[in-house]
Write a protein that holds these residues in place. Structure first.
Motif, PDB file in Angstrom:
ATOM      1  N   PHE A   1       0.833  -1.204   0.000  1.00  0.00           N
ATOM      2  CA  PHE A   1       0.000   0.000   0.000  1.00  0.00           C
ATOM      3  C   PHE A   1       0.864   1.249   0.000  1.00  0.00           C
ATOM      4  O   PHE A   1       0.639   2.188  -0.773  1.00  0.00           O
ATOM      5  CB  PHE A   1      -0.912  -0.027   1.226  1.00  0.00           C
ATOM      6  N   PHE A   2       1.891   1.265   0.858  1.00  0.00           N
ATOM      7  CA  PHE A   2       2.759   2.439   0.950  1.00  0.00           C
ATOM      8  C   PHE A   2       3.644   2.583  -0.294  1.00  0.00           C
ATOM      9  O   PHE A   2       3.912   3.709  -0.743  1.00  0.00           O
ATOM     10  CB  PHE A   2       3.622   2.365   2.210  1.00  0.00           C
ATOM     11  N   ILE A   3       4.103   1.462  -0.847  1.00  0.00           N
ATOM     12  CA  ILE A   3       4.939   1.524  -2.053  1.00  0.00           C
ATOM     13  C   ILE A   3       4.127   2.073  -3.222  1.00  0.00           C
ATOM     14  O   ILE A   3       4.595   2.943  -3.971  1.00  0.00           O
ATOM     15  CB  ILE A   3       5.513   0.129  -2.393  1.00  0.00           C
ATOM     16  N   ILE A   4       2.903   1.562  -3.396  1.00  0.00           N
ATOM     17  CA  ILE A   4       2.046   2.073  -4.469  1.00  0.00           C
ATOM     18  C   ILE A   4       1.749   3.548  -4.255  1.00  0.00           C
ATOM     19  O   ILE A   4       1.757   4.346  -5.198  1.00  0.00           O
ATOM     20  CB  ILE A   4       0.736   1.258  -4.531  1.00  0.00           C
ATOM     21  N   GLY A   5       1.504   3.935  -2.998  1.00  0.00           N
ATOM     22  CA  GLY A   5       1.283   5.350  -2.701  1.00  0.00           C
ATOM     23  C   GLY A   5       2.485   6.197  -3.075  1.00  0.00           C
ATOM     24  O   GLY A   5       2.345   7.308  -3.614  1.00  0.00           O
ATOM     25  N   GLY A   6       3.695   5.675  -2.804  1.00  0.00           N
ATOM     26  CA  GLY A   6       4.913   6.404  -3.178  1.00  0.00           C
ATOM     27  C   GLY A   6       5.068   6.529  -4.683  1.00  0.00           C
ATOM     28  O   GLY A   6       5.477   7.587  -5.192  1.00  0.00           O
ATOM     29  N   ILE A   7       4.729   5.460  -5.417  1.00  0.00           N
ATOM     30  CA  ILE A   7       4.806   5.506  -6.881  1.00  0.00           C
ATOM     31  C   ILE A   7       3.813   6.527  -7.444  1.00  0.00           C
ATOM     32  O   ILE A   7       4.145   7.306  -8.349  1.00  0.00           O
ATOM     33  CB  ILE A   7       4.539   4.107  -7.476  1.00  0.00           C
ATOM     34  N   ILE A   8       2.604   6.519  -6.894  1.00  0.00           N
ATOM     35  CA  ILE A   8       1.595   7.498  -7.333  1.00  0.00           C
ATOM     36  C   ILE A   8       2.087   8.917  -7.064  1.00  0.00           C
ATOM     37  O   ILE A   8       1.934   9.813  -7.905  1.00  0.00           O
ATOM     38  CB  ILE A   8       0.256   7.238  -6.607  1.00  0.00           C
ATOM     39  N   TRP A   9       2.688   9.128  -5.897  1.00  0.00           N
ATOM     40  CA  TRP A   9       3.193  10.464  -5.559  1.00  0.00           C
ATOM     41  C   TRP A   9       4.285  10.889  -6.527  1.00  0.00           C
ATOM     42  O   TRP A   9       4.298  12.043  -6.996  1.00  0.00           O
ATOM     43  CB  TRP A   9       3.725  10.474  -4.129  1.00  0.00           C
ATOM     44  N   LEU A  10       5.211   9.977  -6.854  1.00  0.00           N
ATOM     45  CA  LEU A  10       6.305  10.313  -7.771  1.00  0.00           C
ATOM     46  C   LEU A  10       5.774  10.656  -9.163  1.00  0.00           C
ATOM     47  O   LEU A  10       6.220  11.626  -9.789  1.00  0.00           O
ATOM     48  CB  LEU A  10       7.293   9.140  -7.861  1.00  0.00           C
ATOM     49  N   ILE A  11       4.821   9.857  -9.652  1.00  0.00           N
ATOM     50  CA  ILE A  11       4.266  10.115 -10.983  1.00  0.00           C
ATOM     51  C   ILE A  11       3.551  11.456 -11.017  1.00  0.00           C
ATOM     52  O   ILE A  11       3.728  12.257 -11.950  1.00  0.00           O
ATOM     53  CB  ILE A  11       3.309   8.977 -11.387  1.00  0.00           C
ATOM     54  N   ARG A  12       2.755  11.743 -10.000  1.00  0.00           N
ATOM     55  CA  ARG A  12       2.002  12.991  -9.996  1.00  0.00           C
ATOM     56  C   ARG A  12       2.897  14.193  -9.688  1.00  0.00           C
ATOM     57  O   ARG A  12       2.555  15.319 -10.030  1.00  0.00           O
ATOM     58  CB  ARG A  12       0.845  12.893  -8.987  1.00  0.00           C
ATOM     59  N   ARG A  13       4.030  13.923  -9.060  1.00  0.00           N
ATOM     60  CA  ARG A  13       5.013  14.987  -8.861  1.00  0.00           C
ATOM     61  C   ARG A  13       5.611  15.413 -10.199  1.00  0.00           C
ATOM     62  O   ARG A  13       5.831  16.601 -10.446  1.00  0.00           O
ATOM     63  CB  ARG A  13       6.118  14.478  -7.934  1.00  0.00           C
ATOM     64  N   ARG A  14       5.860  14.422 -11.070  1.00  0.00           N
ATOM     65  CA  ARG A  14       6.424  14.717 -12.386  1.00  0.00           C
ATOM     66  C   ARG A  14       5.355  15.123 -13.388  1.00  0.00           C
ATOM     67  O   ARG A  14       5.663  15.783 -14.379  1.00  0.00           O
ATOM     68  CB  ARG A  14       7.176  13.475 -12.914  1.00  0.00           C
ATOM     69  N   ARG A  15       4.119  14.700 -13.142  1.00  0.00           N
ATOM     70  CA  ARG A  15       3.000  15.035 -14.032  1.00  0.00           C
ATOM     71  C   ARG A  15       1.883  15.671 -13.221  1.00  0.00           C
ATOM     72  O   ARG A  15       0.897  15.005 -12.880  1.00  0.00           O
ATOM     73  CB  ARG A  15       2.496  13.771 -14.734  1.00  0.00           C
ATOM     74  N   PRO A  16       2.015  16.953 -12.913  1.00  0.00           N
ATOM     75  CA  PRO A  16       1.012  17.637 -12.064  1.00  0.00           C
ATOM     76  C   PRO A  16      -0.393  17.602 -12.636  1.00  0.00           C
ATOM     77  O   PRO A  16      -1.361  17.718 -11.881  1.00  0.00           O
ATOM     78  CB  PRO A  16       1.540  19.076 -11.994  1.00  0.00           C
ATOM     79  N   ARG A  17      -0.522  17.414 -13.946  1.00  0.00           N
ATOM     80  CA  ARG A  17      -1.859  17.393 -14.550  1.00  0.00           C
ATOM     81  C   ARG A  17      -2.674  16.187 -14.088  1.00  0.00           C
ATOM     82  O   ARG A  17      -3.904  16.166 -14.251  1.00  0.00           O
ATOM     83  CB  ARG A  17      -1.752  17.390 -16.070  1.00  0.00           C
ATOM     84  N   GLN A  18      -2.007  15.179 -13.525  1.00  0.00           N
ATOM     85  CA  GLN A  18      -2.731  14.009 -13.037  1.00  0.00           C
ATOM     86  C   GLN A  18      -3.348  14.238 -11.655  1.00  0.00           C
ATOM     87  O   GLN A  18      -4.156  13.432 -11.203  1.00  0.00           O
ATOM     88  CB  GLN A  18      -1.810  12.789 -12.983  1.00  0.00           C
ATOM     89  N   VAL A  19      -2.959  15.313 -10.986  1.00  0.00           N
ATOM     90  CA  VAL A  19      -3.495  15.603  -9.648  1.00  0.00           C
ATOM     91  C   VAL A  19      -4.934  16.075  -9.782  1.00  0.00           C
ATOM     92  O   VAL A  19      -5.223  17.012 -10.532  1.00  0.00           O
ATOM     93  CB  VAL A  19      -2.642  16.664  -8.929  1.00  0.00           C
ATOM     94  N   GLU A  20      -5.836  15.409  -9.045  1.00  0.00           N
ATOM     95  CA  GLU A  20      -7.244  15.795  -9.127  1.00  0.00           C
ATOM     96  C   GLU A  20      -7.460  17.166  -8.489  1.00  0.00           C
ATOM     97  O   GLU A  20      -6.838  17.503  -7.482  1.00  0.00           O
ATOM     98  CB  GLU A  20      -8.138  14.776  -8.404  1.00  0.00           C
ATOM     99  N   LYS A  21      -8.336  17.929  -9.090  1.00  0.00           N
ATOM    100  CA  LYS A  21      -8.694  19.207  -8.503  1.00  0.00           C
ATOM    101  C   LYS A  21      -9.580  18.968  -7.282  1.00  0.00           C
ATOM    102  O   LYS A  21     -10.421  18.064  -7.281  1.00  0.00           O
ATOM    103  CB  LYS A  21      -9.444  20.073  -9.529  1.00  0.00           C
ATOM    104  N   PRO A  22      -9.401  19.754  -6.223  1.00  0.00           N
ATOM    105  CA  PRO A  22     -10.235  19.568  -5.020  1.00  0.00           C
ATOM    106  C   PRO A  22     -11.703  19.809  -5.339  1.00  0.00           C
ATOM    107  O   PRO A  22     -12.045  20.708  -6.115  1.00  0.00           O
ATOM    108  CB  PRO A  22      -9.685  20.606  -4.040  1.00  0.00           C
ATOM    109  N   GLU A  23     -12.563  18.984  -4.734  1.00  0.00           N
ATOM    110  CA  GLU A  23     -13.995  19.130  -4.980  1.00  0.00           C
ATOM    111  C   GLU A  23     -14.539  20.425  -4.365  1.00  0.00           C
ATOM    112  O   GLU A  23     -15.478  21.013  -4.873  1.00  0.00           O
ATOM    113  CB  GLU A  23     -14.748  17.927  -4.397  1.00  0.00           C
ATOM    114  N   PHE A  24     -13.933  20.826  -3.252  1.00  0.00           N
ATOM    115  CA  PHE A  24     -14.367  22.049  -2.581  1.00  0.00           C
ATOM    116  C   PHE A  24     -13.156  22.920  -2.290  1.00  0.00           C
ATOM    117  O   PHE A  24     -12.115  22.423  -1.866  1.00  0.00           O
ATOM    118  CB  PHE A  24     -15.092  21.736  -1.268  1.00  0.00           C
ATOM    119  N   SER A  25     -13.271  24.184  -2.530  1.00  0.00           N
ATOM    120  CA  SER A  25     -12.219  25.125  -2.196  1.00  0.00           C
ATOM    121  C   SER A  25     -12.453  25.667  -0.794  1.00  0.00           C
ATOM    122  O   SER A  25     -13.512  25.460  -0.191  1.00  0.00           O
ATOM    123  CB  SER A  25     -12.203  26.282  -3.207  1.00  0.00           C
TER     124      SER A  25
END
Length: 219
Positions: A186-210
Motif C-alpha cells: 500500500f505504501f509503495i504504491i502510494g509512493g509511486i503514485i506520488w512520484l508520478i504525480r510529482r512529475r505530471r502535475p496534470r494528473q493531480v485531481e482538482k479539489p472538490e471544494f475550495s
C-alpha cells in the motif's frame, strides 16, 4: 492510424495507468506482490484476459442487448479466467497455489470489466485488443515494480535467487519483514503514485471544494 494505435497501446502505461491514475485493482496488487515471480504470473494472466476479453466483447458488441451486456461481459471474462486457472493448475501448480483465489477474483477486477464496458463495447476489435494489452501492461508495470521492491528488501532475493545474504546465514543483510506484509505494498504504491504525480502535475485531481466553498457552507 498507426500513431493512434500506438497511443492506445502506450497511454495506459503511465499517462492513464489504471492503477496509479484510476486507482483500480488495488486489492490484488496488495496480495500478489510479495515476490516477483507471483507478480509476473499475475501480470501475464491479467494481460491475456484483458486482451482476449476485450477482443471478444468488441466482436459481440452489436449482438449484445444493452439490458444484459454486463452479464455477457462477466460470462466472457469468467470463461477466460477459468481456462487460464486450469492451465496454471496443470503447468504451474505451485505458483497457482500461491496466487490462491486472486486468479478467480480477476472476474470482478474493476480494470477488466471497466475496459470491456467502457471501451470494447464502443470500439473495433483491433483498438479494443490494443487497449486491453495496454491497460494490462500498465497494471503489470506497477505490479512488477512493487513485487521486485518487496522481495528484494523483504527477502534479499529476486525471482527466488538470493542476492543479499541474510544475517541468519552469516551475511550482513537483515530482511525487512514489514515488506512481506500487505501494508508495505500500500505504501509503495502510494509512493509511486506520488512520484508520478510529482512529475505530471496534470494528473493531480482538482479539489472538490475550495476553502471559499467551505467558508460559504459554514456560514
Amino acid at each position: 492510424m498507426q500513431d493512434n494505435n500506438w497511443r492506445i497501446l502506450t497511454r495506459p502505461l503511465i499517462d492513464d495507468n489504471p492503477l496509479t491514475l484510476q486507482i483500480l485493482g488495488i486489492c490484488s496488487a496488495l496480495a500478489v506482490t510479495t515476490s516477483l515471480d507471483t507478480a509476473l504470473l499475475m501480470s501475464l494472466v491479467v494481460v491475456c484476459v484483458l486482451a482476449v476479453g476485450s477482443a471478444v466483447v468488441s466482436l459481440m458488441r452489436r449482438q449484445i442487448p444493452r439490458s444484459v451486456r454486463i452479464i455477457v461481459q462477466i460470462t466472457v471474462i469468467a470463461t477466460l479466467v477459468i481456462v487460464v486457472d486450469q492451465l496454471l493448475q496443470a503447468y504451474a501448480f505451485e505458483l497457482s497455489k500461491r496466487l490462491s483465489v486472486f486468479v478467480g477474483l480477476i472476474i470482478t477486477n474493476c480494470i477488466v470489466l471497466g475496459r470491456a464496458e467502457g471501451y470494447a463495447m464502443h470500439n473495433g476489435v483491433v483498438a479494443s485488443t490494443l487497449d486491453g494489452i495496454g491497460n494490462g501492461l500498465g497494471y503489470s508495470l506497477i505490479l512488477i515494480m512493487v513485487g521486485a521492491i518487496r522481495e528484494f528488501f523483504g527477502k534479499g532475493s529476486l525471482l527466488n535467487l538470493q542476492i543479499l545474504v541474510p544475517t541468519s546465514q552469516g551475511g550482513s543483510f537483515e530482511p525487512l519483514q514489514l515488506m512481506l506484509l500487505p501494508p508495505s505494498a500500500f505504501f509503495i504504491i502510494g509512493g509511486i503514485i506520488w512520484l508520478i504525480r510529482r512529475r505530471r502535475p496534470r494528473q493531480v485531481e482538482k479539489p472538490e471544494f475550495s476553502l471559499r466553498d467551505e467558508r460559504r457552507i459554514s456560514k
